[in-house]
Design a protein around this motif. Structure first.
Motif, short mmCIF file in Angstrom:
data_model
loop_
_atom_site.label_atom_id
_atom_site.label_comp_id
_atom_site.label_asym_id
_atom_site.label_seq_id
_atom_site.Cartn_x
_atom_site.Cartn_y
_atom_site.Cartn_z
N ASP A 211 47.23 47.35 39.72
CA ASP A 211 46.66 48.68 39.82
C ASP A 211 46.10 48.91 41.22
OD1 ASP A 211 44.29 47.28 39.75
OD2 ASP A 211 43.36 48.50 38.19
N LYS A 213 42.73 50.22 42.89
CA LYS A 213 41.34 50.53 42.52
C LYS A 213 40.69 51.54 43.47
CE LYS A 213 40.11 47.79 39.00
NZ LYS A 213 40.67 46.45 39.12
N GLY A 225 37.97 53.50 38.63
CA GLY A 225 38.49 52.82 37.44
C GLY A 225 39.97 52.49 37.58
N TYR A 268 43.15 40.65 28.81
CA TYR A 268 43.60 41.27 30.06
C TYR A 268 43.02 40.40 31.16
CZ TYR A 268 42.84 45.05 33.63
OH TYR A 268 42.73 45.82 34.76
N ASN A 284 39.12 41.12 30.85
CA ASN A 284 38.74 42.29 30.08
C ASN A 284 39.23 42.06 28.66
OD1 ASN A 284 37.59 43.91 32.24
ND2 ASN A 284 39.68 44.00 33.02
N ARG A 286 40.25 44.16 26.38
CA ARG A 286 40.93 45.39 25.88
C ARG A 286 42.07 45.67 26.84
NH1 ARG A 286 39.97 47.99 30.77
NH2 ARG A 286 38.05 47.15 31.57
N GLY A 288 44.18 47.63 29.72
CA GLY A 288 43.78 48.25 30.98
C GLY A 288 44.05 49.75 30.97
N ASP A 289 43.29 50.44 31.80
CA ASP A 289 43.49 51.88 31.99
C ASP A 289 43.47 52.12 33.50
OD1 ASP A 289 43.56 54.60 31.89
OD2 ASP A 289 41.86 54.82 30.51
N PRO A 290 44.59 52.42 34.13
CA PRO A 290 45.82 53.02 33.59
C PRO A 290 46.98 52.05 33.33
CG PRO A 290 45.83 53.25 35.97
CD PRO A 290 44.58 52.48 35.61
N GLU A 291 46.75 50.74 33.26
CA GLU A 291 47.88 49.83 33.08
C GLU A 291 48.62 50.05 31.76
OE1 GLU A 291 44.90 49.08 34.09
OE2 GLU A 291 44.90 47.51 35.62
N1 GLY Z 1 42.42 49.30 35.56
C1 GLY Z 1 41.21 48.58 35.43
C2 GLY Z 1 40.65 48.48 34.09
O1 GLY Z 1 41.21 48.90 33.10
O2 GLY Z 1 39.57 47.91 33.96
#
Ligand code: GLY
Length: 424
Positions: A211, A213, A225, A268, A284, A286, A288-291
Motif C-alpha cells: 500500500d 501510506k 490510512g 495481516y 493487524n 483484520r 487491510g483497507d484498502p488492500e
Molecule cells: N492499509 C493499512 C491498514 O489497513 O491498516
C-alpha cells in the motif's frame, strides 16, 4: 446462509461485494455500511459499538454468520460477545486480537517465539522512554502501544522528532493508547503485506499486497490510512514467502495456540524485507483497507466458505484460487485528508462505472436522495484489474478521471515502485 458484515469502509464494501457473489448466501446485511453498500447488501443503520444492538439484530434476523471488518471492533471483543450469544463470527477473540491492540503484546510474542522483528524497548513512563531514546539515537521508531486509529506510529529521523513523539504519547495525544510506548530500531528495506487466514490451528495463506501510506505523490506528505494499494506484490519472491511462513506466521499461530488463545481470523502481517530476510513490522488482526479492495478483485474462489471455515476451525483442506491479473485501487479522499475535512460535497458519475474489471468501492459516502455525498476522509476506492500492473493502473485512473468531484483528490502514482522496477 444469512450473513451480517460489520463496518462502513471500503474494506467492508469490498467484503460485502465479494460475499454477495456466493452461492451459499441467502441474505446479506451490512451495518452501518455506506452510500455504496445498498448495491450489494441491505444497509442497516446501527451503532456497532453497542454489542447488544448487534446481537439483538442477529437474533431478530436469524443471522447465521457475522463478518467483522474494523480493528476497533476486534479489539473491543465484539467477536467474543457475538459468539457467546450463539452466533458464528469471523473475528479473532479479544485475547488474540491483542496482536493488533497492543504493540508490546506482539513484541513479547516475538521474543517468546524467536520471530524476527526490530529490537525494541517498552516503557510506561516518559522519563524511561526518553532515557532509552538517548542511548539509541535516530533514526528510530516510536509507537503508542495501543490502537490509535492508525496515527500512533512515528518514524523519527532525528532525536528531536522522536522526543516530540514520546512527549505526545505521554501527554495524551492518543488517549489510553499512548499510556505506554514501544521504541523500535529503524529497519531498512521495503514493506510488503501478507494476508493469511488462520482457524486457530491451520493456515491458508491468501496473497500479498503493497500500500501507499503517504498522502501525496512520490510517497510524500503525512501518513494516512492508505491512499492506494496493489496486489500481488512481486517483490515478495517464493523464497521470502516461505521464510515468512516458517519464521513468522507459523510461530505466531503456534505461540498463540500454546498460550490457550488461538488466533481465528485473518492475520495481516506487515513485513520489512531486510538484507537479513523478512522481519515483522506489525500485525493487524483484520483485513487491510484498502488492500482488501484489491484482494477481492483477484480472488476467484468463493470467499464466504473460507471465512466460515476460519471461524469454525475447519480450514484444513480448503484452497484459494486467484486470477492471474494485477489489481490496483486508487483512494479518492476529501481535500484536507488526513487532517480535518468538510463533509457533504457532491460526487458525480461514480455510480455508473462498475464493470467486471473496474469497481468503485465506497468508503466515506452517504446518499441524499439520488445524490452521492462525501462523508469522511477516504471516500472512494477506484479498483481495476489488468494483465500487468501498468494496465491495471491505467484502467484505475481512467475510472478516476470520469468521476466529477472538485472537492476530492487522489495520488496519481499508485503502484509506481513496482512499475518502475519491472517497466510494466
Ligand atoms: N492499509 C493499512 C491498514 O489497513 O491498516
Amino acid at each position: 446462509m444469512r450473513v451480517l458484515v460489520i463496518g462502513s469502509g471500503g474494506r467492508e464494501h469490498a467484503l460485502a461485494w465479494k460475499i454477495a457473489q456466493s452461492p451459499l448466501l441467502s441474505k446479506l446485511f451490512i451495518a452501518p455500511g455506506n452510500g455504496g453498500t445498498d448495491a450489494v447488501a441491505e444497509t442497516i443503520a446501527m451503532d456497532i459499538t453497542d454489542h447488544w444492538a448487534v446481537i439483538d439484530f442477529c437474533k431478530l434476523n436469524a443471522i447465521d454468520f457475522v463478518v467483522v471488518g474494523p480493528d476497533a471492533q476486534v479489539v473491543a471483543g465484539l467477536g467474543d460477545d457475538i459468539r457467546a450469544a450463539g452466533v458464528s463470527c469471523f473475528c479473532p477473540s479479544k485475547a488474540a486480537g491483542q496482536l493488533e491492540g497492543s504493540k508490546s503484546f506482539t513484541k513479547a510474542l516475538c521474543d517468546e517465539m524467536d520471530i524476527p522483528t526490530a529490537c525494541y524497548g517498552h516503557f510506561d513512563t516518559e522519563a524511561a522512554a526518553l532515557a532509552y531514546l538517548y542511548t539509541q539515537g535516530a533514526p528510530i521508531v516510536i509507537k503508542a502501544d495501543g490502537l490509535a486509529a492508525g496515527k500512533g506510529v512515528t518514524v523519527a529521523m532525528s532525536v528531536e522528532e522522536a522526543e516530540a513523539a514520546i512527549i505526545d504519547c505521554f501527554s495524551g495525544a492518543f488517549g489510553g493508547a499512548g499510556a505506554s510506548v514501544v521504541i523500535e530500531q529503524f529497519m531498512e528495506g521495503e514493506e510488503v503485506s501478507l494476508f493469511v487466514l488462520c482457524d486457530g490451528t491451520n493456515i491458508l495463506p491468501l496473497t500479498t499486497a503493497q500500500d501507499h501510506k503517504r498522502a501525496f505523490d512520490g510517497d510524500c506528505g503525512p501518513n494516512t490510512g492508505g491512499m492506494g494499494a496493489y496486489s500481488p506484490a512481486p517483490v515478495m519472491t517464493g523464497e521470502i514467502y516461505q521464510q515468512t511462513l516458517d519464521r513468522i506466521i507459523w510461530p505466531t499461530v503456534r505461540g498463540l495456540a500454546a498460550r490457550g488463545t488461538p488466533y481465528q481470523g485473518v492475520l495481516y502481517a506487515g513485513l520489512m524485507l531486510t538484507s537479513d530476510g523478512p522481519k515483522l513490522v506489525e500485525y493487524n488482526a483484520r483485513f487491510g483497507d484498502p488492500e482488501t479492495q484489491v484482494l477481492v478483485m483477484r480472488m476467484q474462489s468463493d470467499l464466504l466458505p473460507l471465512l466460515h471455515a476460519t471461524a469454525t476451525g475447519t480450514l484444513a483442506g480448503h484452497d484459494v484460487v486467484w486470477n492471474d491479473q494485477f489489481a490496483i485501487t486508487v483512494v479518492m479522499a476529501t481535500k484536507g485528508y488526513p487532517g480535518p475535512v468538510v463533509n457533504g460535497s457532491e460526487i458525480r458519475n461514480a455510480q455508473t462505472l462498475d464493470n467486471g474489471d473496474l469497481q468503485v468501492f465506497h468508503a466515506g459516502t452517504r446518499r441524499d436522495g439520488d445524490r452521492l455525498l462525501a462523508a469522511g476522509g477516504r471516500v472512494l476506492c477506484v479498483t481495476a484489474l489488468g494483465q500487468t500492473l501498468h494496465e491495471a493502473q491505467t484502467f484505475a485512473y481512467a475510472g478516476v478521471d470520469q468521476i466529477v468531484w472538485p472537492e476530492g483528490f487522489c495520488r496519481r502514482d499508485i503502484g509506481w515502485r513496482e512499475i518502475e522496477r519491472n517497466g510494466r
